[in-house]
Design a protein around this motif. Sequence first.
Motif, mmCIF file in Angstrom:
data_model
loop_
_atom_site.group_PDB
_atom_site.id
_atom_site.type_symbol
_atom_site.label_atom_id
_atom_site.label_comp_id
_atom_site.label_asym_id
_atom_site.label_seq_id
_atom_site.Cartn_x
_atom_site.Cartn_y
_atom_site.Cartn_z
ATOM 1 N N PHE A 84 -12.150 5.971 -19.048
ATOM 2 C CA PHE A 84 -12.144 6.193 -20.540
ATOM 3 C C PHE A 84 -13.649 5.999 -21.064
ATOM 4 O O PHE A 84 -14.255 6.626 -21.736
ATOM 5 C CB PHE A 84 -11.257 4.854 -21.435
ATOM 6 N N GLU A 85 -14.395 4.655 -20.383
ATOM 7 C CA GLU A 85 -15.730 4.675 -20.973
ATOM 8 C C GLU A 85 -16.655 5.664 -20.387
ATOM 9 O O GLU A 85 -17.603 5.936 -21.044
ATOM 10 C CB GLU A 85 -16.037 3.275 -20.145
ATOM 11 N N ILE A 86 -16.078 6.180 -19.318
ATOM 12 C CA ILE A 86 -17.044 7.431 -18.535
ATOM 13 C C ILE A 86 -17.137 8.449 -19.738
ATOM 14 O O ILE A 86 -18.127 9.193 -20.145
ATOM 15 C CB ILE A 86 -16.571 7.731 -17.299
ATOM 16 N N CYS A 87 -15.784 8.781 -20.278
ATOM 17 C CA CYS A 87 -15.423 9.940 -20.821
ATOM 18 C C CYS A 87 -16.182 9.706 -22.102
ATOM 19 O O CYS A 87 -16.925 10.647 -22.690
ATOM 20 C CB CYS A 87 -14.142 10.191 -21.123
ATOM 21 N N TYR A 88 -15.907 8.707 -22.736
ATOM 22 C CA TYR A 88 -16.749 8.203 -24.067
ATOM 23 C C TYR A 88 -18.247 8.397 -23.927
ATOM 24 O O TYR A 88 -19.036 9.224 -24.582
ATOM 25 C CB TYR A 88 -16.360 6.976 -24.715
ATOM 26 N N LEU A 89 -18.923 7.925 -23.003
ATOM 27 C CA LEU A 89 -20.249 7.994 -22.622
ATOM 28 C C LEU A 89 -20.720 9.529 -22.549
ATOM 29 O O LEU A 89 -21.733 9.880 -23.085
ATOM 30 C CB LEU A 89 -20.622 7.142 -21.515
#
Length: 405
Positions: A84-89
Amino acid sequence: MNRLALSVSRGIARVTESPLGPYQSAVIRIGFSATWLLFLLREFPHRQELYGPDGPWSWDLARQLTSVNEAFTALLWSEGQIWFEICYLLAVVSGVLLLLGWRSRTSSVLFMVGVLSLQNRSVFMGDGGDNVLHLMSIYLVFTRCGQVWSLDARRAARSEAARARGEQVRDRTGPVLWAGFGLVLCAVTLAGRLGSGWLVPALLWTVWAALGLWWLVGRFAAGGEPRILLDVIANVVHNGALFVIMAEACLIYATAGWYKIQGSRWQDGTAVYYPLHLESFSPWPALADLLSANGTVVMLVTYGTVIVQVAFPFTLFNRRVKNVLLAAMMTEHAVIAVVLGLPFFSLAMIATDAVFLPTSFLRRLGCRVVRMRLVRPRGGGGAAARATGTEREPEPEPSAGVRQP
């Protein structure tokens, strides 16, 4: 009959010979990417509740819904926090790249993937502005939106100057990006993670193949008939997408206006009063009370809103009247952003309205920005002017801003 044939031939030539509205397409590129970027940064502390594992719309519910409506979202490829953090970034990074116009063909695709992934993950978190952004992120993929006011235009101008000096220009970044994204796309497809729908996977593979073909033709057949044919196809696709964006804006205002006419509160001139006193839409209660204190003002704003929205699609045939209503609608959205506390909805609608801005106005705006030294171009004066879109010469060549994969 001869006049009709001549008019048709001129129309076909205009649509195929060059991409129309280079400044308008640049403005909507900057507007929507800035809107999305500001939203992601503003909601960064609340990202877990909006789109992440802590949201009320759970991962299982989102998976069940997407299996029915066949919506695309990369967030459902994994339930983990790290993914999730990768996609948001990546969504933030793609917004920055598209805003700057760096490899706009590739960054527009990444921008679309980021918008669809987050919005389709939690479909009940958005408003009307999110719906507009959702649609426009798809339309931008088909436009040549990096012709002016972009790093692509600056790189193209420098390459053109280098070729004029007899230097050989090679693009090494483009093939690397193309190969890398091709590997990722192939792995995701083989793993069955592109979802049950066909539209987004077909679009991604088509764009990837088209970019590869564009580079090959530019590398081995530059100036030949294959390159001319690709330019014609790209121009037609761009102009068609720009027409769809305009039609979408007209449809939004027309439907909103005609639906308002059917409401009793809009008919008696009191509709604007009520949202000003809703707790959820009153960030400045004192300002809302001031605006709603005068009944005549409320009635004029109510009727004026309906008239502007219903009339706008019919004013496109009269430039002066269109510009007046366009200024009125942009002002209205700016007021909504402040008074009702809906900044991102208003920014999305203003970005949509910008597609109708006159080219002369946008040229003057670009010149004024350069004079204020907000943009500091490097290199030769002619190349810098073409990169910022402030030259007084004819429109850029069709291939000026699209020699990137």
